[in-house]
Design a protein around this motif. Structure first.
Motif, PDB file in Angstrom:
ATOM      1  N   PHE A 109      -1.390  34.013  11.499  1.00  0.00           N
ATOM      2  CA  PHE A 109      -2.020  32.777  11.095  1.00  0.00           C
ATOM      3  C   PHE A 109      -0.954  31.695  10.984  1.00  0.00           C
ATOM      4  N   GLY A 110      -1.301  30.463  11.369  1.00  0.00           N
ATOM      5  CA  GLY A 110      -0.369  29.371  11.136  1.00  0.00           C
ATOM      6  C   GLY A 110       0.005  28.623  12.394  1.00  0.00           C
ATOM      7  N   THR A 117      -2.854  24.309   6.406  1.00  0.00           N
ATOM      8  CA  THR A 117      -1.470  24.163   6.878  1.00  0.00           C
ATOM      9  C   THR A 117      -1.104  22.681   6.939  1.00  0.00           C
ATOM     10  N   GLY A 139       3.874  34.118   2.216  1.00  0.00           N
ATOM     11  CA  GLY A 139       2.773  34.274   3.174  1.00  0.00           C
ATOM     12  C   GLY A 139       3.064  33.404   4.380  1.00  0.00           C
ATOM     13  N   THR A 140       4.168  33.732   5.060  1.00  0.00           N
ATOM     14  CA  THR A 140       4.696  32.815   6.083  1.00  0.00           C
ATOM     15  C   THR A 140       3.863  32.773   7.360  1.00  0.00           C
ATOM     16  N   GLY A 141       3.119  33.849   7.669  1.00  0.00           N
ATOM     17  CA  GLY A 141       2.316  33.864   8.907  1.00  0.00           C
ATOM     18  C   GLY A 141       3.209  33.632  10.110  1.00  0.00           C
ATOM     19  N   ILE A 144       5.514  28.689  10.388  1.00  0.00           N
ATOM     20  CA  ILE A 144       5.460  27.247  10.666  1.00  0.00           C
ATOM     21  C   ILE A 144       6.004  26.415   9.500  1.00  0.00           C
ATOM     22  N   LEU A 145       5.742  26.844   8.263  1.00  0.00           N
ATOM     23  CA  LEU A 145       6.206  26.050   7.113  1.00  0.00           C
ATOM     24  C   LEU A 145       7.719  26.183   6.944  1.00  0.00           C
ATOM     25  N   ASP A 161       6.012  37.931   4.186  1.00  0.00           N
ATOM     26  CA  ASP A 161       4.591  38.164   4.430  1.00  0.00           C
ATOM     27  C   ASP A 161       4.346  39.658   4.253  1.00  0.00           C
ATOM     28  N   VAL A 162       3.187  39.987   3.713  1.00  0.00           N
ATOM     29  CA  VAL A 162       2.871  41.413   3.560  1.00  0.00           C
ATOM     30  C   VAL A 162       2.459  42.038   4.887  1.00  0.00           C
ATOM     31  N   ASP A 163       2.164  41.197   5.858  1.00  0.00           N
ATOM     32  CA  ASP A 163       1.704  41.683   7.155  1.00  0.00           C
ATOM     33  C   ASP A 163       2.903  41.842   8.109  1.00  0.00           C
ATOM     34  N   SER A 187       6.478  40.559  -0.725  1.00  0.00           N
ATOM     35  CA  SER A 187       5.841  39.453  -1.434  1.00  0.00           C
ATOM     36  C   SER A 187       6.681  38.975  -2.617  1.00  0.00           C
ATOM     37  N   ASN A 202       0.569  28.952   0.950  1.00  0.00           N
ATOM     38  CA  ASN A 202      -0.722  28.701   1.588  1.00  0.00           C
ATOM     39  C   ASN A 202      -1.456  30.029   1.656  1.00  0.00           C
ATOM     40  N   LEU A 203      -2.098  30.371   0.542  1.00  0.00           N
ATOM     41  CA  LEU A 203      -2.785  31.652   0.411  1.00  0.00           C
ATOM     42  C   LEU A 203      -4.238  31.336   0.059  1.00  0.00           C
ATOM     43  N   VAL A 207      -5.665  35.347  -3.952  1.00  0.00           N
ATOM     44  CA  VAL A 207      -4.293  35.847  -3.854  1.00  0.00           C
ATOM     45  C   VAL A 207      -3.373  35.021  -4.760  1.00  0.00           C
ATOM     46  N   LEU A 211      -0.973  36.519  -7.721  1.00  0.00           N
ATOM     47  CA  LEU A 211       0.494  36.420  -7.659  1.00  0.00           C
ATOM     48  C   LEU A 211       1.083  35.443  -8.674  1.00  0.00           C
TER      49      LEU A 211
HETATM   50  N1  SAH Z   1       2.137  29.851   5.903  1.00  0.00           N
HETATM   51  C1  SAH Z   1       1.260  29.801   7.068  1.00  0.00           C
HETATM   52  C2  SAH Z   1       0.290  30.979   7.088  1.00  0.00           C
HETATM   53  C3  SAH Z   1      -0.683  31.021   5.925  1.00  0.00           C
HETATM   54  S1  SAH Z   1      -1.915  32.316   6.106  1.00  0.00           S
HETATM   55  C4  SAH Z   1       0.542  28.469   7.094  1.00  0.00           C
HETATM   56  O1  SAH Z   1       0.632  27.734   6.125  1.00  0.00           O
HETATM   57  O2  SAH Z   1      -0.134  28.153   8.080  1.00  0.00           O
HETATM   58  C5  SAH Z   1      -1.549  33.349   4.736  1.00  0.00           C
HETATM   59  C6  SAH Z   1      -0.545  34.443   5.030  1.00  0.00           C
HETATM   60  O3  SAH Z   1      -0.292  35.086   3.780  1.00  0.00           O
HETATM   61  C7  SAH Z   1      -1.021  35.538   5.976  1.00  0.00           C
HETATM   62  O4  SAH Z   1      -0.075  35.684   7.011  1.00  0.00           O
HETATM   63  C8  SAH Z   1      -1.105  36.790   5.101  1.00  0.00           C
HETATM   64  O5  SAH Z   1      -0.707  37.969   5.767  1.00  0.00           O
HETATM   65  C9  SAH Z   1      -0.149  36.476   3.976  1.00  0.00           C
HETATM   66  N2  SAH Z   1      -0.438  37.129   2.687  1.00  0.00           N
HETATM   67  C10 SAH Z   1      -1.633  37.487   2.177  1.00  0.00           C
HETATM   68  N3  SAH Z   1      -1.487  38.038   0.961  1.00  0.00           N
HETATM   69  C11 SAH Z   1      -0.152  38.012   0.678  1.00  0.00           C
HETATM   70  C12 SAH Z   1       0.643  38.436  -0.426  1.00  0.00           C
HETATM   71  N4  SAH Z   1       0.102  38.993  -1.499  1.00  0.00           N
HETATM   72  N5  SAH Z   1       1.986  38.243  -0.368  1.00  0.00           N
HETATM   73  C13 SAH Z   1       2.555  37.678   0.726  1.00  0.00           C
HETATM   74  N6  SAH Z   1       1.859  37.277   1.797  1.00  0.00           N
HETATM   75  C14 SAH Z   1       0.523  37.437   1.782  1.00  0.00           C
END
Ligand code: SAH
Length: 268
Positions: A109-110, A117, A139-141, A144-145, A161-163, A187, A202-203, A207, A211
């Motif tokens: 995402f992002g 975003t 949650g860097t996706g 982009i940020l 990012d957790v993913d 995280s 950006n969550l 979430v 957090l």
């Molecule tokens: N920062 C980008 C993406 C935001 S989307 C932008 O602003 O466009 C949110 C992202 O947060 C996703 O990639 C998701 O995997 C991640 N995420 C979700 N829960 C999280 C957590 N508990 N800790 C860290 N990252 C998390």
């Protein structure tokens, strides 16, 4: 869209509905069978955000087909006041004083097309590189940020990012933009207390709530935290929670149904 981190999901694409009315969300899975419970979980995400359950249809598509189709619809566009997002397969347009951010969104995402975003980038631009202490992109996706923060002159950037797949995409994008960031899978709980000068989160509201204690702990006193991904309908509740965790919540900006909140961490 971050909420669609469903089992086995490979990509999410938001587009105008083909019948011309409203928006269509296309969810891709790397499987020829829909993982169990997907229908129920998609319905719940909609419900939680105040929407009626969507009409769902399921079909098969070759992997290359959807990547190609998706790329066709994605071209360079301005982001905030300072940037232009340029997909990795396009050359940056000449005669433009916007700073290019090269992204290949892959499965993360992002892309910068999402309101959440955009609100985040605008908040980041208005804060400037004055923050003391590193930036955390939680949650860097696609990263982009982090890339934007580095280009705006923030010297130390930490991104997580957790993913795991998102972190792979983030690494590629950081490299592509020659942006330096310390990147890891994980995280907020992995960050040392009292170290971060500027948080970009950006969550989703859920979430963020989950957090918030960790976030309050990892920030320096006086640090700025930018929260995006909050639906207007959730704004009051989220604002109260953030204030309750030890922040002064300042201005908020709205785009469509989304809001961003800028908060300052009070002294510990
Ligand atoms: N920062 C980008 C993406 C935001 S989307 C932008 O602003 O466009 C949110 C992202 O947060 C996703 O990639 C998701 O995997 C991640 N995420 C979700 N829960 C999280 C957590 N508990 N800790 C860290 N990252 C998390």
């Amino acid at each position: 869209m971050g909420e669609f981190s469903l089992d086995g999901i490979a990509g999410v694409w938001e587009r105008d509905a083909r019948d011309g009315d409203g928006t269509e969300l296309v969810l891709y899975f790397e499987s020829d069978r829909l993982p169990p419970l997907v229908r129920a979980r998609v319905g719940r995400v909609f419900e939680r955000n105040g929407y009626l359950p969507p009409a769902l249809s399921v079909g098969l598509q070759e992997r290359e087909d959807w990547t190609r189709e998706w790329r066709k619809g994605f071209t360079s566009f301005p982001l905030g006041n300072r940037f232009r997002v340029v997909p990795s397969w396009e050359a940056p347009p000449g005669g433009d004083d916007r700073i290019p951010i090269r992204v290949d969104p892959g499965l993360a995402f992002g892309t910068g097309t999402h309101e959440t975003t955009q609100l985040m980038i605008e908040a980041l631009e208005s804060i400037g590189p004055s923050a003391s202490g590193p930036v955390l992109d939680l949650g860097t996706g696609s990263a982009i940020l982090s890339i934007a923060a580095a280009l705006l002159g923030h010297r130390a950037v930490v991104a997580c990012d957790v993913d795991r797949d998102a972190v792979g995409v983030a690494r590629e994008n950081l490299r592509r933009n020659r942006s330096d960031a310390e990147l890891f899978v994980g995280s907020a709980d992995a960050i040392a207390p009292g170290t971060i000068g500027l948080l970009l989160a950006n969550l989703t509201a859920d979430v963020i709530a989950e957090l918030l204690d960790d976030i309050a702990r990892l920030l320096r006193a006086g640090a700025t935290a930018v929260f995006s991904g909050i639906l207007l309908a959730q704004a009051e509740e989220v604002r109260d929670r953030i204030a309750g965790a030890g922040f002064r919540v300042g201005g908020r900006r709205v785009r469509g149904e989304w809001t961003v909140m800028v908060a300052v961490r009070s002294s510990h």
